[in-house]
Write a protein that holds these residues in place. Structure first.
Motif, PDB file in Angstrom:
ATOM      1  N   ASP A 104       0.844  -1.188   0.000  1.00  0.00           N
ATOM      2  CA  ASP A 104       0.000   0.000   0.000  1.00  0.00           C
ATOM      3  C   ASP A 104       0.886   1.248   0.000  1.00  0.00           C
ATOM      4  N   GLY A 136       0.853  -5.089   3.929  1.00  0.00           N
ATOM      5  CA  GLY A 136      -0.261  -5.410   4.809  1.00  0.00           C
ATOM      6  C   GLY A 136      -0.585  -6.894   4.823  1.00  0.00           C
ATOM      7  N   GLU A 160     -10.069   4.575   4.511  1.00  0.00           N
ATOM      8  CA  GLU A 160      -9.296   5.262   3.483  1.00  0.00           C
ATOM      9  C   GLU A 160      -9.758   4.761   2.125  1.00  0.00           C
ATOM     10  N   ASP A 191      -8.623   0.886   3.078  1.00  0.00           N
ATOM     11  CA  ASP A 191      -7.573   0.612   4.056  1.00  0.00           C
ATOM     12  C   ASP A 191      -8.052   1.065   5.438  1.00  0.00           C
ATOM     13  N   SER A 193      -8.258   1.777   9.226  1.00  0.00           N
ATOM     14  CA  SER A 193      -7.107   2.198  10.039  1.00  0.00           C
ATOM     15  C   SER A 193      -7.518   2.480  11.469  1.00  0.00           C
ATOM     16  N   ARG A 195      -6.428   4.553  14.036  1.00  0.00           N
ATOM     17  CA  ARG A 195      -5.526   5.701  14.039  1.00  0.00           C
ATOM     18  C   ARG A 195      -4.717   5.817  15.337  1.00  0.00           C
ATOM     19  N   GLN A 198      -2.009   3.176  15.082  1.00  0.00           N
ATOM     20  CA  GLN A 198      -1.116   3.509  13.972  1.00  0.00           C
ATOM     21  C   GLN A 198      -0.132   4.613  14.367  1.00  0.00           C
ATOM     22  N   PRO A 208       2.950   1.038   9.554  1.00  0.00           N
ATOM     23  CA  PRO A 208       1.962   0.517  10.495  1.00  0.00           C
ATOM     24  C   PRO A 208       1.827  -1.004  10.429  1.00  0.00           C
ATOM     25  N   LYS A 212      -3.289  -1.341  11.027  1.00  0.00           N
ATOM     26  CA  LYS A 212      -3.846  -1.544   9.689  1.00  0.00           C
ATOM     27  C   LYS A 212      -4.312  -2.970   9.419  1.00  0.00           C
ATOM     28  N   ASP A 213      -3.615  -3.963   9.976  1.00  0.00           N
ATOM     29  CA  ASP A 213      -3.753  -5.335   9.492  1.00  0.00           C
ATOM     30  C   ASP A 213      -5.034  -6.057   9.886  1.00  0.00           C
ATOM     31  N   ASN A 216      -9.256  -5.009   5.635  1.00  0.00           N
ATOM     32  CA  ASN A 216      -9.262  -4.226   4.391  1.00  0.00           C
ATOM     33  C   ASN A 216     -10.569  -4.504   3.667  1.00  0.00           C
TER      34      ASN A 216
END
Length: 315
Positions: A104, A136, A160, A191, A193, A195, A198, A208, A212-213, A216
């Motif tokens: 990404d 990711g 995102e 994506d 997130s 925050r 992150q 990150p 993130k993981d 998705n």
């Protein structure tokens, strides 16, 4: 063409959209298609299973021959509606249940500019020199109309809106002018997130990761590049609970997908089933708008010529 994954009798199957109303199952339709031509039944079954597997990663890895076969199936399907599934009567899944690799990027200048402005900083010079990215989780995908679980360790969830390019050829040291040949098509990539996590991770100059993981969004399908054409200028919007948070065009990409592929492939192979995420389209995330999602938020993302991806985040 539009390639989909959908749920049938508890199993995820791969299919292709016919006339924007139906799905032809790639494996079963292939079987019927060749029987219609009078081929030997045992040969046909083995041939279809080998060339067009039931999972989308396998389909992509099957390469050009499988794509030719799928293209033929669309014409066949128009005359065999009784063997097709109505798209509004099936549950779509993420078109790829598992990717080979997820990279990404940070391609859109407006988003990068806004991110550094919040910190009182200028965009680093390095961003203009190389297309940076993180890797990711290649299996944490949620499809159209699927609920996305809110991570228990986060209190600040965001989305995102990105474009995802799907690779279907293996290559290394690829010239930019040839890089588009390695792209099968495009999809919407959300994506999600965390925050708060992150930001904590990235103060240590890594990540990150946990930020993130966990999820998705991907879908609603993969649209082949011939139907999408030029990425620059495509309209995009994101709405949360029916309120538009952005309505814009994908115009300020510092780095194209061709740039990304050429850069990544330097002395490193890209492979069928790799996903290249564009990074957030400028203004199309909560962070750029000073807002965050709430438990139960319904997120709707749109990319012109690709479609609409809707997910609800649930605690």
């Amino acid at each position: 063409m539009k390639l989909v994954s959908y749920l049938s009798q508890g199993r995820v199957r791969s299919g292709v959209i016919v006339d924007d109303k139906y799905i032809a199952d790639l494996n079963n339709s292939c079987y019927e298609f060749y029987l219609e031509r009078g081929e030997d039944e045992i040969f046909v079954e083995r041939f279809c299973n080998a060339l067009v597997p039931s999972d989308m990663l396998g389909v992509i890895q099957a390469g050009e021959r499988a794509m030719e076969l799928i293209s033929n199936l669309i014409g066949w399907g128009r005359n065999r509606e009784e063997l097709l599934l109505k798209i509004d009567e099936v549950k779509l899944k993420a078109p790829l249940q598992r990717a080979n690799t997820v990279r990404d990027f940070l391609a859109f200048r407006g988003h990068v500019e806004a991110s550094y402005k919040r910190r009182g900083q200028q965009i680093p010079e390095e961003w203009f020199k190389i297309p940076i990215y993180y890797k990711g989780d290649p299996a944490a995908f949620y499809g159209h109309m699927e609920n996305v679980p809110w991570p228990s360790y986060s209190n600040a969830l965001d989305f995102e809106l990105e474009i995802g390019a799907i690779v279907y050829r293996k290559g290394v040291n690829i010239e930019k002018r040839k890089a588009r040949d390695y792209i099968l098509g495009y999809t919407i990539f959300n994506d999600f997130s965390a925050r708060d996590i992150q930001m904590r991770e990235m103060t240590c100059l890594l990540g990150p990761a946990k930020g993130k993981d966990f999820a998705n969004g991907l879908g609603p399908w993969i649209v082949t590049k011939d139907e999408v054409g030029e990425i620059k200028g495509l309209r995009a919007y994101a709405s949360v609970d029916g309120e538009k948070w952005c309505d814009t065009k994908a115009e300020d990409m510092q780095w194209s997908f061709e740039d990304m592929i050429s850069y990544v492939s330097q002395d490193e192979y890209i492979r069928p089933g790799d996903i290249f995420g564009s990074g957030t389209i400028s203004g199309c995330c909560g962070l750029d708008n000073g807002r965050l999602l709430r438990p139960g938020s319904l997120v709707e993302l749109y990319i012109e010529k690709i479609g609409i991806l809707v997910n609800r985040v649930v605690k």
